[in-house]
Design an enzyme around this catalytic site. Structure first.
Site, PDB file in Angstrom:
ATOM      1  N   GLN A 179     -64.308 -11.750  42.686  1.00  0.00           N
ATOM      2  CA  GLN A 179     -64.539 -10.579  43.225  1.00  0.00           C
ATOM      3  C   GLN A 179     -65.723 -11.604  44.533  1.00  0.00           C
ATOM      4  OE1 GLN A 179     -64.232  -7.340  40.868  1.00  0.00           O
ATOM      5  NE2 GLN A 179     -62.108  -7.445  40.532  1.00  0.00           N
ATOM      6  N   GLY A 233     -51.881   8.436  60.276  1.00  0.00           N
ATOM      7  CA  GLY A 233     -50.257   8.329  60.178  1.00  0.00           C
ATOM      8  C   GLY A 233     -49.749   7.314  58.370  1.00  0.00           C
TER       9      GLY A 233
END
Length: 572
Positions: free
Chosen positions: A113, A415
């Site tokens: 990670q 949006g």
């Protein structure tokens, strides 16, 4: 000598700053911090996706005025949380994202990670992004992060705490002292106040537009109400401004639909004052046409002028309103009663378009305007409404009515769809005594539908209403306008029973196909005392009027651009 680890320092600093809740998903990198936060009484609400956690923190901030806090683990946890960072950045929402990373000593060893520079990635969508490299500096850097979420303009901040920095212990006496976490807000100059007063005095048809900057401004609601007592004039709200003025106030006109209808039903204003309302998609040239005298009040002095503006005022909205009170009261203002009365013709102007709409269309499904109207009619006056989706957001927003700021909100300038479940979780966690309703399209609900599990586990009695029109309505209606009735491409969805999916998570579920049953179904959902889902069969063939502005009326020779201005011929 008392030794203390980095996680404990983070938790102590957050508690001292007044943080009570945080949203996120577990990651081993964060364990020392998470366990310390739990010990210190911070409520940890674990979602099922990092995007939902970030959106929950956004909603916490929107509805409380406080900084929303979320936590995401290193690598994919951070990238999953990137969308709410961008959303908060564009909508100016104070948000602190705490993340981690592999040990600094192993930064270039291809460890789990790791491998990406999270700070560099975060920089374009944050007010500040910083990697903590020394455990002893955690207190002052955490408080610095909290301050920067609020100034100079609100927005998100990322603080990366590498795992070794969190787990390492230091002498408690060597830890840095925390700094202040609150910031002052700018007030207007005397010249700016005088200029606004002159314009308000000279205008025959003034109009105030309240936006997110007004909703976040301390005392703006009271200051606006007091101002209108002496200088009455019509007020509308942009997307984030609902609740700043009591909707029962005689000067209240409505939202953006009423603003768009105003020139046709009552005449155009000659002065528009934007109080913390930003111009762009939600406040376009069609809403405020060129030629109208425009005053824009904003915390960011660089914001006014994206679209034509005659006077820009750099100020907190509440500070300006309070500064206007004295000068306005010392001058006799024109009688605007006729103008205010005329503007009332625009109230529910959107509804005039659908006065004859059949409750059930030839498709056998409920008209979307009727569905939204019935849902809005069943809302609690003190409740919170979160909307999510394309056309579904447009239908429910026609009925926007909020008792206080942060009570009616949804998709913002970014949006993004799928924000609704996280927003609802954050709003309900912040206001356990107020009913929260999420109104979502069937496309949008699919992004974070599994957050129904979060609602059940944490006892958050949110009612989700799915406006189920068998697809991505804004998408397939846009495709039909541009390419004809057979132009659907990856925009249809099956007849999914979302109420049954919800029941499998432990929610109360109900399917509605009769418009007269929407109100009773909403009441049954609330009376269940559980999270709930009402799946409404909505007609897919009805096109929201906003689509005409997005994809219709293209002048000859122009290049159509879905959702944006058409390109004039000859423009390079």
């Amino acid at each position: 000598m008392a030794m203390i680890d980095g996680g404990e320092l983070v938790a102590r600093t957050l508690v001292a700053a007044g943080v009570t809740h945080a949203f996120g998903i577990h990651g081993g990198h964060l364990d020392s911090m998470l366990s310390a936060m739990a010990r210190h009484g911070i409520t940890l609400i674990d979602t099922r996706h990092e995007a939902a956690a970030g959106h929950a923190a956004e909603a916490w901030s929107r509805t409380t005025g406080q900084v929303g806090v979320c936590f995401v683990t290193s690598g994919p946890g951070f990238t999953n949380g990137y969308t709410p960072l961008a959303s908060a950045h564009l909508d100016r929402v104070p948000l602190l994202m705490l993340t981690s990373s592999p040990p600094l000593r192993e930064a270039e060893l291809n460890v789990l990670q790791g491998g990406i520079d999270q700070i560099q990635a975060a920089a374009p969508v944050t007010r500040w992004a910083h990697r903590v490299s020394t455990t002893a500096r955690i207190p002052d850097l955490v408080t610095s992060a909290l301050r920067r979420t609020q100034a100079p303009t609100p927005g998100p901040v990322v603080l990366e705490l590498p795992i070794d920095v969190l787990f390492r212990t230091v002498d408690e006496e060597l830890a840095s002292p925390p700094g202040p976490t609150t910031v002052g807000v700018p007030g207007p100059s005397a010249a700016a106040v005088a200029a606004v007063v002159d314009r308000l005095h000279a205008a025959e048809r003034p109009l105030l537009v309240v936006g997110g900057g007004a909703a976040r401004s301390a005392g703006a609601s009271a200051a606006l109400t007091a101002l209108l007592d002496h200088a009455p004039m019509p007020v509308v709200a942009s997307t984030w401004g609902h609740g700043v003025l009591d909707p029962d106030h005689p000067c209240w006109l409505g939202g953006l639909y009423e603003l768009a209808a105003l020139p046709f039903l009552a005449g155009a204003p000659d002065l528009v004052v934007l109080l913390g309302a930003r111009r762009g998609f939600f406040l376009s040239r069609r809403m405020v046409p060129d030629g109208v005298d425009v005053v824009q009040v904003d915390l960011d002095g660089g914001e006014p002028g994206r679209l034509p503006v005659d006077l820009g005022v750099t100020s907190d909205v509440g500070e300006l309103l309070r500064a206007l009170a004295g000068p306005l009261q010392s001058r006799a203002l024109p009688d605007r009663s006729a103008w205010i009365e005329a503007t009332r013709a625009a109230r529910d102007g959107f509804g005039l378009l659908f006065a004859e709409a059949p409750p059930v269309t030839p498709s056998g499904r409920i008209h979307p305007y009727v569905a939204a109207r019935e849902v809005a009619g069943a809302l609690d006056p003190d409740g919170i409404l979160v909307f999510d989706g394309g056309e579904s957001s447009g239908w429910i927003s026609a009925f926007a009515r909020a008792s206080r700021p942060g009570s009616w909100f949804g998709n913002g300038y970014f949006g993004g769809l799928g924000v609704g479940p996280g927003f609802a979780v954050g709003a309900q966690a912040a206001h356990p005594d107020r009913p929260v309703v999420l109104y979502s399209g069937d496309g949008a609900i699919g992004f974070n539908l599994v957050e129904w599990d979060t609602m059940v586990r944490h006892g958050l009695p949110i009612t989700t209403v799915v406006s189920n029109n068998l697809g991505w309505g804004m998408s397939f209606h846009g495709q039909e306008a541009l390419f004809g009735a057979d132009g659907h491409v990856v925009s249809d969805l099956p007849e999914t029973r979302y109420d049954r999916i919800a029941e499998s998570f432990g929610l109360y579920g109900e399917r509605v196909e009769d418009p007269d049953e929407i109100g009773p179904a909403m009441r049954r959902a609330r009376d269940s005392g559980r999270p709930a889902c009402i799946d409404i069969a909505v007609a897919p063939e009805v096109v929201h009027p906003m689509m005409a502005d997005m994809v219709g009326n293209i002048p000859e020779g122009y290049t159509p651009m879905p959702y944006y201005e058409p390109i004039p011929p000859g423009e390079v």
